[in-house]
Design a protein around this motif. Structure first.
Motif, mmCIF file in Angstrom:
data_model
loop_
_atom_site.group_PDB
_atom_site.id
_atom_site.type_symbol
_atom_site.label_atom_id
_atom_site.label_comp_id
_atom_site.label_asym_id
_atom_site.label_seq_id
_atom_site.Cartn_x
_atom_site.Cartn_y
_atom_site.Cartn_z
ATOM 1 N N LYS A 220 0.781 -1.107 -0.102
ATOM 2 C CA LYS A 220 -0.418 -0.052 -0.378
ATOM 3 C C LYS A 220 0.869 1.328 0.087
ATOM 4 O O LYS A 220 1.870 1.686 0.622
ATOM 5 N N THR A 221 0.935 2.486 -1.088
ATOM 6 C CA THR A 221 0.696 3.359 -0.991
ATOM 7 C C THR A 221 0.836 4.103 -0.099
ATOM 8 O O THR A 221 2.228 5.105 0.621
ATOM 9 N N VAL A 222 0.397 4.926 0.636
ATOM 10 C CA VAL A 222 -0.482 5.337 1.279
ATOM 11 C C VAL A 222 -1.126 4.439 2.786
ATOM 12 O O VAL A 222 -2.036 4.162 2.992
ATOM 13 N N SER A 223 -0.642 4.392 3.688
ATOM 14 C CA SER A 223 -0.944 4.232 5.263
ATOM 15 C C SER A 223 -1.802 4.643 6.248
ATOM 16 O O SER A 223 -0.422 6.208 6.940
ATOM 17 N N ILE A 224 -3.055 4.546 6.395
ATOM 18 C CA ILE A 224 -3.441 6.019 7.361
ATOM 19 C C ILE A 224 -4.104 5.156 8.600
ATOM 20 O O ILE A 224 -4.619 4.344 8.297
ATOM 21 N N PRO A 225 -3.686 5.435 9.721
ATOM 22 C CA PRO A 225 -3.417 4.398 10.783
ATOM 23 C C PRO A 225 -4.650 4.371 11.324
ATOM 24 O O PRO A 225 -5.311 5.716 11.757
ATOM 25 N N SER A 226 -5.825 3.288 11.902
ATOM 26 C CA SER A 226 -6.956 3.860 12.346
ATOM 27 C C SER A 226 -8.274 4.304 11.052
ATOM 28 O O SER A 226 -8.317 5.036 10.602
ATOM 29 N N LEU A 227 -9.499 3.577 11.975
ATOM 30 C CA LEU A 227 -10.362 3.836 10.540
ATOM 31 C C LEU A 227 -11.052 5.177 10.659
ATOM 32 O O LEU A 227 -11.745 6.290 9.892
ATOM 33 N N ARG A 228 -10.428 5.825 11.994
ATOM 34 C CA ARG A 228 -11.079 7.515 12.217
ATOM 35 C C ARG A 228 -10.313 8.204 11.332
ATOM 36 O O ARG A 228 -11.333 9.245 11.114
ATOM 37 N N TYR A 229 -9.157 7.758 11.362
ATOM 38 C CA TYR A 229 -8.170 9.088 10.067
ATOM 39 C C TYR A 229 -8.339 8.416 9.133
ATOM 40 O O TYR A 229 -8.058 9.952 8.188
ATOM 41 N N LYS A 230 -9.076 7.150 8.563
ATOM 42 C CA LYS A 230 -9.379 7.048 6.902
ATOM 43 C C LYS A 230 -10.418 8.564 6.375
ATOM 44 O O LYS A 230 -10.402 8.293 5.704
ATOM 45 N N LEU A 231 -10.972 8.443 8.006
ATOM 46 C CA LEU A 231 -12.350 8.615 7.482
ATOM 47 C C LEU A 231 -12.372 9.694 7.951
ATOM 48 O O LEU A 231 -13.170 10.892 6.397
#
Length: 252
Positions: A220-231
């Motif tokens: 994965k090129t972009v990693s955004i930890p946690s569902l809250r921050y993905k949203l």
């Protein structure tokens, strides 16, 4: 063969979490930071706990000399680096236009020029010997209009996305890690007021690193930890920028 990772800003926070997790996975390490005593303490601990080799490089990556010293280690063909983690960073408490421009120059050197130079050295070296990996610690702030810091992180995110595509044919993968608020020394050192940040927005450094490395394994090129921050990152790309800017100012 044992793999080797070079981690900048490795004495605390996310950088320290990367060093600890990679040592646990059996990587030999090169750890980089400004303070020799703290580096040696981390190195001694990791050598004893995980039986890995740990080299120490004392370098201030906001300086030409510090970057050159780290580049020299990255390009050492006798002890090749398979994974570069560009993590070293800091921020300023004030908003651009109220801060000392000399401090802003130093931030530009640390957050943009240093990772650019280290990426350049890593890519050229890795391409010549079959590939490698780079993780650039960006920020979820890259998705928001949040002053100079977010602009620096947006630059790093964009470059990482392009490099991951462009150098895939020589087996080099590049990831941008985009965490939100993480419990580290970062905000304290920057004398930033984070009293307005809700508890649910805080992440733990070891969890952030675990998510990053899982995503790296998956390509994965972009990693955004946690569902809250993905949203939140998704919303930031589609909500009116004036609204996103007002929300992003909280906790500064």
């Amino acid at each position: 063969m044992t793999r080797r990772a070079l981690v900048t800003g490795a004495t605390s926070g996310i950088g320290h979490a990367y060093a600890a997790e990679l040592a646990k996975r059996g990587y030999d390490l090169v750890i980089v930071a400004r303070t020799t005593d703290r580096l040696e303490a981390v190195a001694t601990h990791l050598r004893g706990r995980h039986r890995v080799e740990v080299d120490v490089v004392t370098a201030d990556l906001a300086t030409v000399e510090g970057v050159a010293r780290t580049v020299n280690r990255l390009t050492d063909s006798a002890r090749p680096v398979d994974l570069l983690v560009n993590n070293a960073g800091s921020s300023l408490a004030g908003w651009f236009g109220t801060t000392d421009i000399a401090d802003e120059d130093r931030q530009l050197d640390l957050l943009v020029k240093a990772p650019m130079h280290l990426m350049d050295a890593a890519i050229k070296t890795m391409a010549g010997r079959g590939g490698g990996q780079v993780v650039n610690v960006s920020s979820v702030a890259a998705f928001t209009p949040r002053g100079v810091y977010s602009a620096h992180k947006a630059w790093l995110l964009n470059l990482s996305q392009w490099a991951d595509i462009h150098y895939s044919d020589v087996n080099i993968s590049v990831q941008a890690l985009c965490p939100g608020f993480v419990r580290t020394e970062f905000h304290e050192r920057g004398e930033m007021d984070v009293s307005g940040v809700p508890r649910w927005m805080w992440l733990k450094a070891d969890k952030v690193v675990a998510a990053s490395l899982r995503d790296l394994d998956k390509g994965k090129t972009v990693s955004i930890p946690s569902l809250r921050y993905k949203l939140l990152a998704t919303l930031a790309q589609y909500l009116p920028k004036s609204l996103v800017t007002r929300i992003a100012k909280r906790g500064r």
